[in-house]
Design an enzyme around this catalytic site. Sequence first.
Site, PDB file in Angstrom:
ATOM      1  N   GLY A 189       0.899  -1.211   0.253  1.00 30.45           N
ATOM      2  CA  GLY A 189      -0.079  -0.124   0.043  1.00 30.45           C
ATOM      3  C   GLY A 189       0.930   1.259   0.074  1.00 30.45           C
ATOM      4  O   GLY A 189       0.530   2.203  -0.702  1.00 30.45           O
ATOM      5  N   HIS A 190       1.746   1.396   0.778  1.00 34.81           N
ATOM      6  CA  HIS A 190       2.792   2.501   0.906  1.00 34.81           C
ATOM      7  C   HIS A 190       3.528   2.561  -0.459  1.00 34.81           C
ATOM      8  O   HIS A 190       3.646   3.635  -1.000  1.00 34.81           O
ATOM      9  CB  HIS A 190       3.987   2.171   1.894  1.00 34.81           C
ATOM     10  CG  HIS A 190       3.443   2.280   3.323  1.00 34.81           C
ATOM     11  ND1 HIS A 190       3.311   1.033   4.228  1.00 34.81           N
ATOM     12  CD2 HIS A 190       2.871   3.292   4.092  1.00 34.81           C
ATOM     13  CE1 HIS A 190       2.911   1.490   5.477  1.00 34.81           C
ATOM     14  NE2 HIS A 190       2.560   2.819   5.498  1.00 34.81           N
ATOM     15  N   VAL A 203      -5.582  -0.158  -0.945  1.00 32.49           N
ATOM     16  CA  VAL A 203      -4.759  -1.336  -1.611  1.00 32.49           C
ATOM     17  C   VAL A 203      -4.978  -2.659  -0.741  1.00 32.49           C
ATOM     18  O   VAL A 203      -4.747  -2.274   0.370  1.00 32.49           O
ATOM     19  CB  VAL A 203      -3.344  -1.028  -1.610  1.00 32.49           C
ATOM     20  CG1 VAL A 203      -2.609  -2.144  -2.321  1.00 32.49           C
ATOM     21  CG2 VAL A 203      -2.808   0.158  -2.470  1.00 32.49           C
ATOM     22  N   MET A 212      -4.623  -3.624   3.363  1.00 34.27           N
ATOM     23  CA  MET A 212      -3.249  -3.536   3.834  1.00 34.27           C
ATOM     24  C   MET A 212      -2.982  -2.328   4.908  1.00 34.27           C
ATOM     25  O   MET A 212      -3.566  -1.298   4.749  1.00 34.27           O
ATOM     26  CB  MET A 212      -2.374  -3.149   2.708  1.00 34.27           C
ATOM     27  CG  MET A 212      -2.381  -4.545   1.829  1.00 34.27           C
ATOM     28  SD  MET A 212      -0.655  -4.404   0.738  1.00 34.27           S
ATOM     29  CE  MET A 212      -1.044  -5.830  -0.190  1.00 34.27           C
TER      30      MET A 212
END
Length: 282
Positions: free
Chosen positions: A36-37, A176, A184
């Site tokens: 996700g990050h 995400v 996430m």
Amino acid sequence: MEIICSPGVMAAWADKVRREGRTICLVPTMGFFHAGHLALMRRAGEVADEVVVSLFVNPMQFGVGEDLARYPRAFERDTELAGATGVAVLFAPTPEDVYPEGFRTTVSVSGLTETLCGLSRPGHFDGVTTVVAKLFHMVKPHLAVFGAKDFQQLAVIRKMVADLNWDVNIIGHPIVREKDGLAMSSRNTYLSAAEREKALCLSRSLQLARERVAAGEKDAARLRGEIRQYITSNGDVDVDYVAIVDAETLASCDEISDGSLLALAVKIGRTRLIDNTLLAGA
Ligand code: PAF
């Protein structure tokens, strides 16, 4: 990728980039990167010349008894992941750099912060807006990307930026998810295998809600009740809230219409998870 810890060095870097006519996009994070990050970082790279990722586990946004001490950290791994994703600078200030002795100022957005997560985490959003305001001054971004999983945080930051006439373009990035639907989160790492299985009730309940709305459900109270029942039927879970709100104002909806968002906060064991979906007008 450069690693910068000093706010002064960070600001000087940003001044130079701005003088050269290049744009900066900030991705504020608390580290322990997951896919996700990395998606936020890639998005940042699409919209600006330079990507800065801040990595700071912000003590001011954790309440008493929350997980500040055990919040997962993996600096070396984060550095490698950010570097491989085309990030120009990883900005990792210390708590003393961000909150020096004598620090007394709080940035607070009233109205949007007392409900939902703000109810069970009093003071949390003041911690978020204060640190994000400070990061904006240190990194001087033209744009900043925030994940939509923290939909209330996103709404609060948009409001702060609008109210303070801040020249930073806020980009919300879609949630995400893991292959099986779990949103996430760095906190997923706290879940045992059995808890992780149970945690799927969040994303599955969002799917159920979307199906109900597609089939014509418009009554927010009835849908909230059904979703709460679905989640609690999964056994030992503790529902903090099941809310249907306007995505921008966070006002509670009676009737589901364009912009209505279903938001959940559920404790699975000791881990509090959040998730959300737009129900209409996506
Ligand atoms: O979403 C987060 O990780 C944090 O709340 C943020 C925006 C980095 C501020 O500490």
